[in-house]
Design an enzyme around this catalytic site. Structure first.
Site, PDB file in Angstrom:
ATOM      1  N   SER A   1     -26.281 -17.766 -28.963  1.00 63.50           N
ATOM      2  CA  SER A   1     -24.891 -18.183 -29.032  1.00 63.50           C
ATOM      3  C   SER A   1     -24.065 -17.066 -29.657  1.00 63.50           C
ATOM      4  O   SER A   1     -24.582 -16.209 -30.379  1.00 63.50           O
ATOM      5  CB  SER A   1     -24.751 -19.461 -29.854  1.00 63.50           C
ATOM      6  OG  SER A   1     -25.142 -19.248 -31.196  1.00 63.50           O
TER       7      SER A   1
ATOM      8  N   ASP B   1     -21.791 -26.151 -27.482  1.00 60.67           N
ATOM      9  CA  ASP B   1     -21.808 -27.228 -28.467  1.00 60.67           C
ATOM     10  C   ASP B   1     -20.576 -28.114 -28.372  1.00 60.67           C
ATOM     11  O   ASP B   1     -20.679 -29.341 -28.284  1.00 60.67           O
ATOM     12  CB  ASP B   1     -21.921 -26.650 -29.877  1.00 60.67           C
ATOM     13  CG  ASP B   1     -23.261 -25.979 -30.131  1.00 60.67           C
ATOM     14  OD1 ASP B   1     -23.915 -25.582 -29.158  1.00 60.67           O
ATOM     15  OD2 ASP B   1     -23.634 -25.835 -31.298  1.00 60.67           O
TER      16      ASP B   1
ATOM     17  N   ASP C   1     -21.315 -23.156 -41.298  1.00 61.68           N
ATOM     18  CA  ASP C   1     -19.989 -23.532 -40.821  1.00 61.68           C
ATOM     19  C   ASP C   1     -19.627 -24.964 -41.153  1.00 61.68           C
ATOM     20  O   ASP C   1     -18.458 -25.283 -41.391  1.00 61.68           O
ATOM     21  CB  ASP C   1     -19.882 -23.300 -39.315  1.00 61.68           C
ATOM     22  CG  ASP C   1     -19.597 -21.849 -38.967  1.00 61.68           C
ATOM     23  OD1 ASP C   1     -19.155 -21.105 -39.859  1.00 61.68           O
ATOM     24  OD2 ASP C   1     -19.815 -21.454 -37.805  1.00 61.68           O
TER      25      ASP C   1
ATOM     26  N   ARG D   1     -13.126 -19.697 -40.312  1.00 63.71           N
ATOM     27  CA  ARG D   1     -13.278 -21.144 -40.416  1.00 63.71           C
ATOM     28  C   ARG D   1     -12.177 -21.825 -41.230  1.00 63.71           C
ATOM     29  O   ARG D   1     -11.687 -22.879 -40.827  1.00 63.71           O
ATOM     30  CB  ARG D   1     -14.653 -21.506 -40.978  1.00 63.71           C
ATOM     31  CG  ARG D   1     -15.827 -21.051 -40.115  1.00 63.71           C
ATOM     32  CD  ARG D   1     -15.572 -21.228 -38.651  1.00 63.71           C
ATOM     33  NE  ARG D   1     -16.756 -20.985 -37.832  1.00 63.71           N
ATOM     34  CZ  ARG D   1     -16.711 -20.515 -36.608  1.00 63.71           C
ATOM     35  NH1 ARG D   1     -15.547 -20.210 -36.067  1.00 63.71           N
ATOM     36  NH2 ARG D   1     -17.802 -20.344 -35.902  1.00 63.71           N
TER      37      ARG D   1
END
Length: 399
Positions: free
Chosen positions: A177, A16, A125, A96
């Protein structure tokens, strides 16, 4: 949205963000600064700087945040015993806010007018990143390509990357992923989107399967001071080193695998597979020490906070006043949580084998089934009668 002149991208080198880096340059003609946080990805960081520059990054930051991550984010969360929906130890969620915090700091230092991330418009996210951005720099411009472009599938991303000759770690054979840090690794997407299918064994990176784990258990002792682990088997270690040590021990014995369907903040369910060996061990050890040292009502009150606290972390409200308020209350209770937990690791299980503490509220002379001179058993009769009074009255009314 103003056309940004300089953008700080949260960059991992994966599919990504590799595509996003090139897309940002093509779309805005802006200078892109790639920021990669070392949170314990191990070999995944190899070649990241060269790859970012080859893809078009003007500047690349690769910063070792493992100590800060463990000390200031993972350990406070573990003090709260935070578990989302009974299973998830929040390994991705807790990373995060730190990434976004440092991203904002770099944007200020570099004079950048925008930040960007690779989170999709379907996931959690995006919320976690952007709530942190706005909490720390309210005037920052945020670019979320997944909400803007037409590359709306993994297959389109792979095709774009191939057209730009960007090397990527995702293939048609392994289309899921992953996200890795010192606390865990997560897997989602691809074959995992069918919740009936069992994950392939070769997918797992941190743990062996319980079937292949040693036939002999291994004991480990973990020392705690004021709610935080400080030593393993008598050896004092820094936070990051301690968690890494337990990841190795737990992984060897198949500890910490979780396969769940969870409720995302944006409203949909998703299937995720996680490996959290060290965190699983620490969760059990912490609970063992708390069982000795926390007053009953304090423990029960704190436990009532756990679902709400876990939601705050999962949803992205790490820098919110309500999370900070709860953390203050939790940490006040943790001052007495010191001692040693002895655990047995065996074929995917973490079994408490012993616990001790100088702060222990457990009194053998009171709890014993043998004769004692402290507790008058006859006192229990009045206690029971008073507590049963409302139940008796209710039964009389019903009769």
């Amino acid at each position: 949205m103003d056309n940004p002149q300089k953008i700080v991208l949260a960059y991992s080198g994966g599919l990504d963000t590799s595509v996003i880096l090139a897309w940002l340059r093509d779309t805005y003609g802006s200078e892109v600064i790639a920021f990669c946080a070392n949170l314990g990805q191990a070999e995944e960081l190899t070649g990241v700087e060269e790859k970012a520059k080859a893809t078009g990054a003007k500047t690349v930051y690769i910063e070792d945040l493992r100590a800060e991550f463990t000390r200031d984010f993972v350990f406070p969360m573990l003090r709260a015993n935070a578990v989302y929906e009974g299973n998830y130890l929040l390994g991705t969620s807790i990373a995060r806010p730190l990434i976004a915090k440092r991203q904002v700091e770099i944007a200020v230092a570099e004079g950048a007018d925008a930040v960007a991330h690779g989170a999709t418009g379907k996931g959690n996210d995006q919320v976690r990143f952007e709530l942190t951005y706005y909490a720390l720099k309210p005037d920052i411009q945020v670019i979320a390509p997944w909400r803007l472009w037409n590359l709306n599938s993994r297959s389109k991303l792979i095709a774009f990357a191939e057209s730009k000759r960007i090397p990527i770690p995702v293939t048609a054979e392994k289309p899921y992923s992953s996200d890795r840090n010192l606390l865990h690794i997560s897997f989602e997407g691809g074959i995992l989107e069918d919740p009936w299918l069992e994950p392939y064994e070769d997918m797992f990176l941190l743990t062996v399967s319980p079937e292949r784990a040693p036939d002999q258990p291994q004991y480990v002792e973990i020392d705690y001071e004021a709610g935080d682990p400080v030593a393993v088997d008598g050896e004092r270690l820094g936070p990051a080193e301690l968690l890494a040590r337990l990841n190795t021990l737990g992984g060897r014995h198949g500890v910490g695998r979780v396969d769940l369907v969870e409720n995302r903040y944006v409203g949909m369910k998703s299937r995720g597979v996680y490996e959290t060996p060290g965190g699983t061990i620490l969760h059990a050890a912490h609970r063992a020490i708390e069982s000795l040292t926390l007053d009953r009502e304090v423990l029960h009150l704190r436990d009532s906070f756990i679902p709400r606290y876990a939601e705050m972390v999962y949803y992205g409200y790490w820098f919110s006043p309500e999370r900070q308020m709860l953390q203050t209350a939790i940490d006040a209770a943790q001052r007495v949580v010191s001692g040693t937990a002895r655990l047995k690791l065996y074929k995917g299980n973490v079994i408490v084998a012993g616990r001790k503490s100088t702060q222990s509220l457990y009194r053998p002379d009171i709890a014993t089934f043998e004769a004692d001179s402290v507790y008058r058993q006859a006192d229990a009769e009045g206690f029971i009668r008073l507590n049963a009074l409302r139940l008796k009255i209710q039964a009389l009314v019903r009769r």
